[in-house]
Scaffold this active site. Structure first.
Site, PDB file in Angstrom:
ATOM      1  N   HIS A 119      49.961  38.888  99.470  1.00 39.61           N
ATOM      2  CA  HIS A 119      50.150  40.308  99.101  1.00 39.61           C
ATOM      3  C   HIS A 119      50.400  40.379  97.584  1.00 39.61           C
ATOM      4  CE1 HIS A 119      51.547  44.502 100.594  1.00 39.61           C
ATOM      5  NE2 HIS A 119      51.321  44.563  99.287  1.00 39.61           N
ATOM      6  N   LEU A 120      49.414  40.925  96.897  1.00 38.73           N
ATOM      7  CA  LEU A 120      49.461  41.048  95.437  1.00 38.73           C
ATOM      8  C   LEU A 120      50.751  41.728  94.972  1.00 38.73           C
ATOM      9  CD1 LEU A 120      47.803  41.040  92.694  1.00 38.73           C
ATOM     10  CD2 LEU A 120      47.115  43.367  93.308  1.00 38.73           C
ATOM     11  N   HIS A 121      51.396  41.175  93.949  1.00 37.46           N
ATOM     12  CA  HIS A 121      52.582  41.831  93.379  1.00 37.46           C
ATOM     13  C   HIS A 121      52.756  41.457  91.919  1.00 37.46           C
ATOM     14  CE1 HIS A 121      53.876  37.971  95.095  1.00 37.46           C
ATOM     15  NE2 HIS A 121      54.790  37.912  94.140  1.00 37.46           N
ATOM     16  N   PHE A 122      53.310  42.376  91.159  1.00 35.03           N
ATOM     17  CA  PHE A 122      53.602  42.152  89.743  1.00 35.03           C
ATOM     18  C   PHE A 122      55.095  41.964  89.564  1.00 35.03           C
ATOM     19  CE2 PHE A 122      49.629  43.037  87.489  1.00 35.03           C
ATOM     20  CZ  PHE A 122      48.854  43.535  88.528  1.00 35.03           C
TER      21      PHE A 122
END
Ligand code: ZN
Length: 172
Positions: A119-122
């Site tokens: 799950h993409l996260h910054f």
């Protein structure tokens, strides 16, 4: 210690802790904030969480609501919502925590250091002069929870404001 941009170290800690059921970036229910889940903000496009195992005080995670692994899968609408949220969250952190600088970045794939690769996260990591000492502080895990609670309470009112302003604008 020259290379201080290593927030994934703390995600390794998370990897060893008992895994919560479900995806970290998809807190249960539909609340737009939830202290137990360290959820500061959620709308239809983006979520903002505090990292339970922070690299520094006020370490935030900004993710799309949709479960996707790579930045290349984002729609234009999601890209815009994410970048706008990164900007607004940075402004809140600057106002409330007054860091000397910030690291803002994203690790894609486990090989690049992503603790939760699917799950993409910054990461938004506030930095202070001399904060490399912080790593010694966080080595004592017991001191973290209060720290995070207090920071959550400090940041939440601004995220609530942001949420209500956006809802009002949408309904106007
Ligand atoms: Zn997910």
């Amino acid at each position: 210690m020259k290379n201080l941009w290593t927030p994934w170290r703390m995600e390794h800690v998370l990897g060893k802790a008992p895994k919560p059921t479900g995806c970290l970036f998809e807190p249960e229910g539909s609340c737009h904030f939830n202290k137990e889940a360290l959820l500061l903000y959620r709308d239809r496009q983006v979520v903002v969480l505090m990292n339970r195992y922070p690299y520094s005080n006020g370490h935030l995670l900004v993710a799309p609501v949709r479960h996707l692994a790579s930045i290349t899968e984002l729609t234009d609408k999601e890209s815009m919502a994410l970048m706008t949220m990164i900007k607004d969250a940075t402004a809140i952190v600057e106002k409330q925590l007054r860091p000397d600088g910030m690291n803002i970045g994203c690790n894609i794939g486990s090989i690049a250091g992503a603790g939760i690769a699917d799950h993409l996260h910054f990461h938004i990591v506030p930095r202070w002069q001399g904060d490399h000492n912080f790593i010694c502080v966080v080595a004592d895990i017991r001191t973290i929870p209060e720290h995070i609670d207090a920071t959550f309470d400090r940041l939440l009112p601004d995220f609530l404001d942001l949420y209500h302003k956006r809802q009002t604008r949408k309904n106007a």
